[in-house]
Motif scaffolding. Structure first.
Motif, PDB file in Angstrom:
ATOM      1  N   SER A  30       9.062  -3.621  -6.350  1.00 45.11           N
ATOM      2  CA  SER A  30       7.354  -3.183  -6.350  1.00 45.11           C
ATOM      3  C   SER A  30       7.176  -2.232  -7.510  1.00 45.11           C
ATOM      4  CB  SER A  30       7.035  -2.869  -4.870  1.00 45.11           C
ATOM      5  OG  SER A  30       7.256  -3.909  -4.149  1.00 45.11           O
ATOM      6  N   PHE A  31       7.963  -1.000  -7.585  1.00 43.33           N
ATOM      7  CA  PHE A  31       7.703  -0.089  -8.519  1.00 43.33           C
ATOM      8  C   PHE A  31       7.837  -0.505  -9.944  1.00 43.33           C
ATOM      9  CE2 PHE A  31       9.263   3.233 -11.361  1.00 43.33           C
ATOM     10  CZ  PHE A  31       8.352   4.211 -11.222  1.00 43.33           C
ATOM     11  N   ILE A  32       8.942  -1.338 -10.222  1.00 45.66           N
ATOM     12  CA  ILE A  32       9.000  -1.742 -11.435  1.00 45.66           C
ATOM     13  C   ILE A  32       7.899  -2.583 -11.782  1.00 45.66           C
ATOM     14  CG2 ILE A  32      10.489  -3.221 -12.972  1.00 45.66           C
ATOM     15  CD1 ILE A  32      12.820  -1.971 -11.444  1.00 45.66           C
ATOM     16  N   HIS A  33       7.668  -3.704 -10.936  1.00 46.94           N
ATOM     17  CA  HIS A  33       6.338  -4.622 -11.113  1.00 46.94           C
ATOM     18  C   HIS A  33       5.088  -3.777 -11.560  1.00 46.94           C
ATOM     19  CE1 HIS A  33       2.945  -7.071  -9.753  1.00 46.94           C
ATOM     20  NE2 HIS A  33       3.592  -7.830 -10.673  1.00 46.94           N
ATOM     21  N   GLU A  34       4.756  -2.814 -10.633  1.00 40.05           N
ATOM     22  CA  GLU A  34       3.561  -1.902 -10.925  1.00 40.05           C
ATOM     23  C   GLU A  34       3.674  -1.334 -12.290  1.00 40.05           C
ATOM     24  OE1 GLU A  34       2.951   0.772  -7.625  1.00 40.05           O
ATOM     25  OE2 GLU A  34       3.099  -0.666  -6.322  1.00 40.05           O
ATOM     26  N   VAL A  59       3.047  -3.940 -14.937  1.00 36.46           N
ATOM     27  CA  VAL A  59       1.547  -4.033 -15.118  1.00 36.46           C
ATOM     28  C   VAL A  59       0.838  -3.031 -15.939  1.00 36.46           C
ATOM     29  CG1 VAL A  59      -0.525  -4.496 -13.671  1.00 36.46           C
ATOM     30  CG2 VAL A  59       1.555  -5.626 -13.059  1.00 36.46           C
ATOM     31  N   LYS A  60       1.163  -1.797 -15.496  1.00 35.41           N
ATOM     32  CA  LYS A  60       0.378  -0.716 -16.208  1.00 35.41           C
ATOM     33  C   LYS A  60       0.690  -0.699 -17.837  1.00 35.41           C
ATOM     34  CE  LYS A  60       0.113   2.301 -12.217  1.00 35.41           C
ATOM     35  NZ  LYS A  60       0.603   3.624 -11.477  1.00 35.41           N
ATOM     36  N   ILE A  61       1.889  -0.881 -18.144  1.00 32.92           N
ATOM     37  CA  ILE A  61       2.369  -0.898 -19.647  1.00 32.92           C
ATOM     38  C   ILE A  61       1.715  -2.256 -20.201  1.00 32.92           C
ATOM     39  CG2 ILE A  61       4.096  -1.194 -20.996  1.00 32.92           C
ATOM     40  CD1 ILE A  61       5.905   0.480 -18.870  1.00 32.92           C
ATOM     41  N   PHE A  62       1.656  -3.360 -19.611  1.00 35.07           N
ATOM     42  CA  PHE A  62       1.481  -4.373 -20.526  1.00 35.07           C
ATOM     43  C   PHE A  62      -0.225  -4.383 -20.242  1.00 35.07           C
ATOM     44  CE2 PHE A  62       5.636  -5.895 -19.706  1.00 35.07           C
ATOM     45  CZ  PHE A  62       5.987  -6.087 -20.931  1.00 35.07           C
ATOM     46  N   GLY A  63      -0.696  -3.754 -19.327  1.00 33.51           N
ATOM     47  CA  GLY A  63      -2.185  -3.695 -19.058  1.00 33.51           C
ATOM     48  C   GLY A  63      -2.943  -2.842 -20.280  1.00 33.51           C
ATOM     49  N   LYS A  64      -2.194  -2.091 -20.506  1.00 30.75           N
ATOM     50  CA  LYS A  64      -2.587  -1.208 -21.741  1.00 30.75           C
ATOM     51  C   LYS A  64      -2.292  -1.680 -22.990  1.00 30.75           C
ATOM     52  CE  LYS A  64      -1.642   3.335 -19.297  1.00 30.75           C
ATOM     53  NZ  LYS A  64      -1.026   4.596 -19.230  1.00 30.75           N
ATOM     54  N   MET A  65      -1.398  -2.465 -23.155  1.00 30.42           N
ATOM     55  CA  MET A  65      -1.307  -3.104 -24.353  1.00 30.42           C
ATOM     56  C   MET A  65      -2.104  -4.471 -24.637  1.00 30.42           C
ATOM     57  SD  MET A  65       3.122  -2.972 -24.404  1.00 30.42           S
ATOM     58  CE  MET A  65       3.174  -3.960 -25.972  1.00 30.42           C
ATOM     59  N   GLY A  66      -2.943  -4.810 -23.490  1.00 25.92           N
ATOM     60  CA  GLY A  66      -3.941  -5.736 -23.670  1.00 25.92           C
ATOM     61  C   GLY A  66      -3.365  -7.243 -23.206  1.00 25.92           C
ATOM     62  N   ARG A  67      -2.108  -7.008 -22.364  1.00 26.99           N
ATOM     63  CA  ARG A  67      -1.461  -8.264 -22.071  1.00 26.99           C
ATOM     64  C   ARG A  67      -1.697  -8.260 -20.526  1.00 26.99           C
ATOM     65  NH1 ARG A  67       3.760  -7.216 -25.766  1.00 26.99           N
ATOM     66  NH2 ARG A  67       2.751  -7.240 -27.704  1.00 26.99           N
ATOM     67  N   SER A  68      -1.099  -9.523 -20.170  1.00 25.57           N
ATOM     68  CA  SER A  68      -1.315  -9.668 -18.496  1.00 25.57           C
ATOM     69  C   SER A  68       0.210 -10.079 -18.187  1.00 25.57           C
ATOM     70  CB  SER A  68      -2.084 -10.867 -18.225  1.00 25.57           C
ATOM     71  OG  SER A  68      -1.968 -11.095 -16.761  1.00 25.57           O
ATOM     72  N   CYS A  69       0.433  -9.333 -16.987  1.00 20.27           N
ATOM     73  CA  CYS A  69       2.137  -9.651 -16.278  1.00 20.27           C
ATOM     74  C   CYS A  69       1.900 -10.692 -15.474  1.00 20.27           C
ATOM     75  CB  CYS A  69       2.161  -8.293 -15.592  1.00 20.27           C
ATOM     76  SG  CYS A  69       3.452  -7.493 -16.736  1.00 20.27           S
ATOM     77  N   LYS A  70       0.729 -11.097 -15.056  1.00 19.97           N
ATOM     78  CA  LYS A  70       0.416 -12.014 -14.113  1.00 19.97           C
ATOM     79  C   LYS A  70       0.101 -13.447 -14.593  1.00 19.97           C
ATOM     80  CE  LYS A  70      -1.124  -8.645 -10.748  1.00 19.97           C
ATOM     81  NZ  LYS A  70      -2.038  -8.347  -9.793  1.00 19.97           N
TER      82      LYS A  70
END
Length: 114
Positions: free
Chosen positions: A96-100, A103-114
């Motif tokens: 869960s921690f790694i997933h969160e 999401v934060k890293i890729f969200g900042k890069m303008g990409r979606s993890c989902k």
């Protein structure tokens, strides 16, 4: 799909998880002999066997029987398999921690993890 292609996919899956045939057999609740025969293409896995493998390895069953729609370069594929194998050794809280974090890293890069 030909049974030898399924056999190869199962062997590659096991190897990507860095498991021996014995360890893989224990994981999927089959005999080591059965795994060996499947990987050599001597035995054809039943639907029940494919389901056991998919459930135990947490991959979609179609990944075992259908051609991949999206081919990754070999290095990326190996890195992804290594990451999956690593995550399978972690606790649910770690995952869960790694997933969160992802999401934060890729969200900042303008990409979606989902």
């Amino acid at each position: 799909m030909k049974s030898n292609e399924i056999s190869l996919r199962i062997r590659v899956l096991r190897q990507s998880l860095k498991l021996t045939q014995s360890q893989f057999a224990e994981l999927v609740h089959l005999s080591e002999d059965s795994i060996g025969k499947i990987e050599r293409g001597v035995g054809v896995p039943t639907v029940d066997t494919l389901i056991k493998i998919a459930l135990a390895t947490k991959i979609p069953i179609e990944d075992l029987i259908l051609p991949s729609k999206k081919k990754l370069p070999q290095k990326q594929s190996r890195e992804l398999n290594d990451l999956i194998a690593y995550l399978q050794t972690r606790t649910p809280n770690d995952i869960s921690f790694i997933h969160e974090l992802a999401v934060k890293i890729f969200g900042k890069m303008g990409r979606s993890c989902k």
